[in-house]
Enzyme design. Structure first.
Site, PDB file in Angstrom:
ATOM      1  CB  ALA A 119       2.482  -1.100  17.772  1.00 56.47           C
ATOM      2  CG  ASN A 148       2.715  -4.695  20.325  1.00 56.92           C
ATOM      3  OD1 ASN A 148       3.023  -4.261  19.415  1.00 56.92           O
ATOM      4  ND2 ASN A 148       1.695  -5.728  20.309  1.00 56.92           N
ATOM      5  CD  GLU A 184      -2.092  -6.743  10.442  1.00 58.13           C
ATOM      6  OE1 GLU A 184      -3.021  -7.076  11.489  1.00 58.13           O
ATOM      7  OE2 GLU A 184      -1.957  -7.324   9.561  1.00 58.13           O
ATOM      8  CB  CYS A 217      -2.856  -6.570  18.434  1.00 53.97           C
ATOM      9  SG  CYS A 217      -1.976  -7.813  17.338  1.00 53.97           S
ATOM     10  CD  GLU A 262       1.725  -6.994   8.934  1.00 51.77           C
ATOM     11  OE1 GLU A 262       1.640  -7.305  10.094  1.00 51.77           O
ATOM     12  OE2 GLU A 262       2.527  -6.173   8.371  1.00 51.77           O
TER      13      GLU A 262
HETATM   14  P1  NAD Z   1      -0.294   3.935  18.367  1.00 50.59           P
HETATM   15  O1  NAD Z   1      -1.406   3.774  17.318  1.00 50.59           O
HETATM   16  O2  NAD Z   1      -0.130   4.916  19.464  1.00 50.59           O
HETATM   17  O3  NAD Z   1       1.243   4.032  17.370  1.00 50.59           O
HETATM   18  C1  NAD Z   1       1.405   3.356  16.432  1.00 50.59           C
HETATM   19  C2  NAD Z   1       2.541   3.831  15.497  1.00 50.59           C
HETATM   20  O4  NAD Z   1       1.844   5.019  14.772  1.00 50.59           O
HETATM   21  C3  NAD Z   1       3.622   4.555  16.260  1.00 50.59           C
HETATM   22  O5  NAD Z   1       4.831   4.472  15.650  1.00 50.59           O
HETATM   23  C4  NAD Z   1       3.350   6.115  16.038  1.00 50.59           C
HETATM   24  O6  NAD Z   1       4.528   6.820  16.407  1.00 50.59           O
HETATM   25  C5  NAD Z   1       2.534   6.103  14.912  1.00 50.59           C
HETATM   26  N1  NAD Z   1       1.550   7.219  14.690  1.00 50.59           N
HETATM   27  C6  NAD Z   1       0.950   7.975  15.548  1.00 50.59           C
HETATM   28  N2  NAD Z   1       0.125   8.979  15.067  1.00 50.59           N
HETATM   29  C7  NAD Z   1       0.443   8.831  13.788  1.00 50.59           C
HETATM   30  C8  NAD Z   1       0.136   9.787  12.519  1.00 50.59           C
HETATM   31  N3  NAD Z   1      -1.027  10.345  12.795  1.00 50.59           N
HETATM   32  N4  NAD Z   1       0.298   9.304  11.335  1.00 50.59           N
HETATM   33  C9  NAD Z   1       1.406   8.337  11.269  1.00 50.59           C
HETATM   34  N5  NAD Z   1       1.892   7.805  12.002  1.00 50.59           N
HETATM   35  C10 NAD Z   1       1.305   7.855  13.625  1.00 50.59           C
HETATM   36  O7  NAD Z   1      -0.064   2.248  18.846  1.00 50.59           O
HETATM   37  P2  NAD Z   1       0.759   2.054  19.904  1.00 50.59           P
HETATM   38  O8  NAD Z   1       0.661   2.215  21.260  1.00 50.59           O
HETATM   39  O9  NAD Z   1       2.243   1.956  19.643  1.00 50.59           O
HETATM   40  O10 NAD Z   1       0.629   0.217  19.868  1.00 50.59           O
HETATM   41  C11 NAD Z   1      -0.570  -0.433  20.549  1.00 50.59           C
HETATM   42  C12 NAD Z   1      -1.633  -0.789  19.554  1.00 50.59           C
HETATM   43  O11 NAD Z   1      -1.163  -1.318  18.460  1.00 50.59           O
HETATM   44  C13 NAD Z   1      -2.705  -1.609  20.091  1.00 50.59           C
HETATM   45  O12 NAD Z   1      -3.813  -1.084  19.799  1.00 50.59           O
HETATM   46  C14 NAD Z   1      -2.671  -2.816  19.481  1.00 50.59           C
HETATM   47  O13 NAD Z   1      -3.552  -3.512  19.280  1.00 50.59           O
HETATM   48  C15 NAD Z   1      -2.058  -2.412  18.053  1.00 50.59           C
HETATM   49  N6  NAD Z   1      -1.351  -3.677  17.542  1.00 50.59           N
HETATM   50  C16 NAD Z   1      -2.021  -4.195  16.612  1.00 50.59           C
HETATM   51  C17 NAD Z   1      -1.325  -5.260  15.834  1.00 50.59           C
HETATM   52  C18 NAD Z   1      -1.882  -6.049  14.785  1.00 50.59           C
HETATM   53  O14 NAD Z   1      -1.185  -6.893  13.983  1.00 50.59           O
HETATM   54  N7  NAD Z   1      -3.291  -5.898  14.570  1.00 50.59           N
HETATM   55  C19 NAD Z   1      -0.082  -5.805  16.378  1.00 50.59           C
HETATM   56  C20 NAD Z   1       0.584  -4.942  17.599  1.00 50.59           C
HETATM   57  C21 NAD Z   1      -0.096  -3.934  18.109  1.00 50.59           C
END
Ligand code: NAD
Length: 484
Positions: A150, A152, A249, A283, A458
């Site tokens: 992601a 962030n 995650e 997150c 993790e």
């Molecule tokens: P996102 O879901 O839009 O994208 C995450 C990643 O997935 C990106 O690299 C994106 O290119 C990729 N992706 C998108 N569609 C895909 C597909 N169909 N197949 C494979 N990969 C694909 O998330 P974001 O906007 O980049 O990040 C924010 C989100 O991440 C928030 O919901 C946040 O809560 C979450 N987050 C969770 C944690 C955790 O540890 N639980 C940590 C940080 C962020």
């Protein structure tokens, strides 16, 4: 351009370019200006990354764990030596204030690398006596792991995934978020400098389509995604086709419950950390702050005063405490949530606007009070500096409302009553809970979600389960007793 990497991808120990892939502009969120450009991975680039990782993995797995650990420790050392340069790049990539990126992002990544470098040699199997015969188990690497990040905490996420994967004998192909493609390339460069053989950590750029291509490749044994719930659902389903291991995650809408006997100053401080750090793009943030009615006004008064004093501004200025959001799309999304909160009747206590900055994706630290459970702002992940404060009367009610969500990433409780603290921490449906603290995620502790917030963990010893598999070896010690 200021932050331009040598090339878009990093494969087999070096930078690789393929301009046939569509262009991705890297935008500095504090100005909106383009600071670098990378190209999305073509199918040929994805193939090269996967093939090189597969080539490298077996020899790597055959090394003694202590030898793998030595290389990783060197990488952690290099990260620390280059702390400022890496923090500046992280700030350009994400817009986060340098006062954060100097202490949180890469330093946390380095700790994960140090931790798993030391842990790897301690990972052993067991011996199971069966009278004459016995079984011993081996913890073997999974093989080729895909990491998808992601935007962030781009560099921290890359390190948190690479560290256990590599330490335990796997190879990794990592796809950073298209919003923040720069940090992972630096990690690859540093690992090579530390002595990691070519191919073991490859980086390919791209949007979701490139991620999807990686997830469905038959040579991939495991996928670790950090991202939103909708993406997690797609990636989990795609990985299921090949019965691949997954770590998910995902997002959250975590509760922070403040009882009337808590230190108000500490609870306000924790609520601010859990909503405004990284401009709220964390997150595990405690975005539903439940405050017991008796202290509501005192809590909100202190919160308003302290939130209004937050210094928003140039992320490269070490005095700046709040930077912009990571992208224009995120800015628009957060501003929509603020408008919805107002229209649904939440009371704006402070913030709510774009602030005094003339450019960039800034949003003021924002607090809504009198929020009710049905409001959109209490149900959906905003991922911006927007705190929702809800009132409650009793413990049971607070816990029931805190758990009434499809998410389950984290939760916190502030109280002076230790029996209640442990009771509530136990009752919260979440992967991580804090007592009189919030959002601390040391590498020594497992981190991950329940419910829609994810599967797997993790960090900590728990990650060993998710980057290795157990083989049983049955040892026959005597004559075979065949009935025929
Ligand atoms: P996102 O879901 O839009 O994208 C995450 C990643 O997935 C990106 O690299 C994106 O290119 C990729 N992706 C998108 N569609 C895909 C597909 N169909 N197949 C494979 N990969 C694909 O998330 P974001 O906007 O980049 O990040 C924010 C989100 O991440 C928030 O919901 C946040 O809560 C979450 N987050 C969770 C944690 C955790 O540890 N639980 C940590 C940080 C962020």
């Amino acid at each position: 351009m200021k932050a331009q990497p040598k090339a878009s991808h990093y494969i087999d120990g070096d930078y690789v370019e393929d301009r046939a892939g569509s262009k991705i502009d890297v935008i500095y969120p504090a100005t909106g200006g383009v600071i670098a450009q990378v190209h999305e991975a073509t199918p040929g680039i994805v193939e090269a990354a996967i093939a090189s990782a597969r080539r490298a993995q077996e020899d790597w797995a055959a090394l003694r764990p202590v030898e793998r650990g030595r290389i990783l420790s060197r990488a952690a050392h290099i990260i620390r030596e280059r702390g400022r340069e890496l923090a500046e790049l992280e700030t350009l990539d994400t817009g986060k204030p340098i006062q954060e990126t100097l202490v949180a992002d890469w330093p946390s990544g380095a700790e994960a690398i140090e931790y798993f470098a030391g842990l790897a040699p301690t990972v052993t199997g067991e011996t199971i006596p069966l009278g004459r015969d016995f079984v011993y188990t081996r913890r073997e690497p999974l093989g080729l792991c895909v990491g998808i990040g992601a935007w962030n905490y781009p560099s921290q996420i890359a390190c948190w995934k690479a560290a256990p994967a590599l330490a335990l004998g796997n190879a990794m192909v990592f796809k950073p978020s298209e919003v923040t493609p720069l940090g992972a390339l630096k990690l690859a460069e540093i690992l090579t400098e530390a002595g990691l053989p070519p191919g073991l950590f490859n980086v390919v750029q791209g949007r979701g389509g490139v991620g999807a291509r990686l997830v469905t490749d038959p040579r991939v044994a495991k996928v670790s995604l950090t991202g939103s719930v909708p993406t997690g659902q797609k990636v989990y389903a795609a990985a299921a086709e090949g019965i691949r291991h997954v770590t998910m995650e995902l997002g959250g809408k975590s509760p922070l419950i403040v009882f009337e006997d808590a230190s108000i100053e500490d609870a306000v401080g924790a609520a601010m950390l859990g909503n405004f750090y990284s401009a709220g793009q964390v997150c595990s943030n405690g975005t539903r702050v439940f405050v017991q009615r008796a202290i509501k006004h005192r809590f909100l008064d202190r919160l308003k005063a302290r939130a209004a004093a937050i210094r928003m501004g140039d992320p490269m200025d070490e005095a700046t405490q709040l930077g912009p959001l990571a992208s224009e799309a995120q800015l628009e999304k957060v501003m929509r949530y603020i408008a919805t909160a107002r229209s649904e009747g939440a009371r704006l206590v402070t913030g709510g606007g774009r602030g005094p900055m003339n450019s960039g994706f800034f949003v003021e630290p924002t607090v809504f009070a009198d929020v009710t459970d049905e409001m959109t702002i209490a149900r959906e992940e905003v991922f911006g500096p927007v705190m929702a404060v809800l009132d409650f009367d009793g413990e049971e009610e607070a816990v029931a409302r805190a758990n009434a969500t499809e998410f389950g990433l984290a939760g916190g409780v502030f109280t002076a009553d230790m029996a209640r603290a442990h009771r509530v921490a136990g009752a919260l449906q979440a992967g991580t809970t804090w007592i009189n603290a919030y959002n601390l995620t040391p590498v020594e502790a497992p981190f991950g979600g329940v419910k829609l917030s994810g599967v797997g963990r993790e960090n900590s010893r728990a990650a060993v389960e998710h980057y290795t598999q157990v083989k049983s070896v049955y040892v026959g010690m005597g004559p075979i007793e065949a009935p025929y």
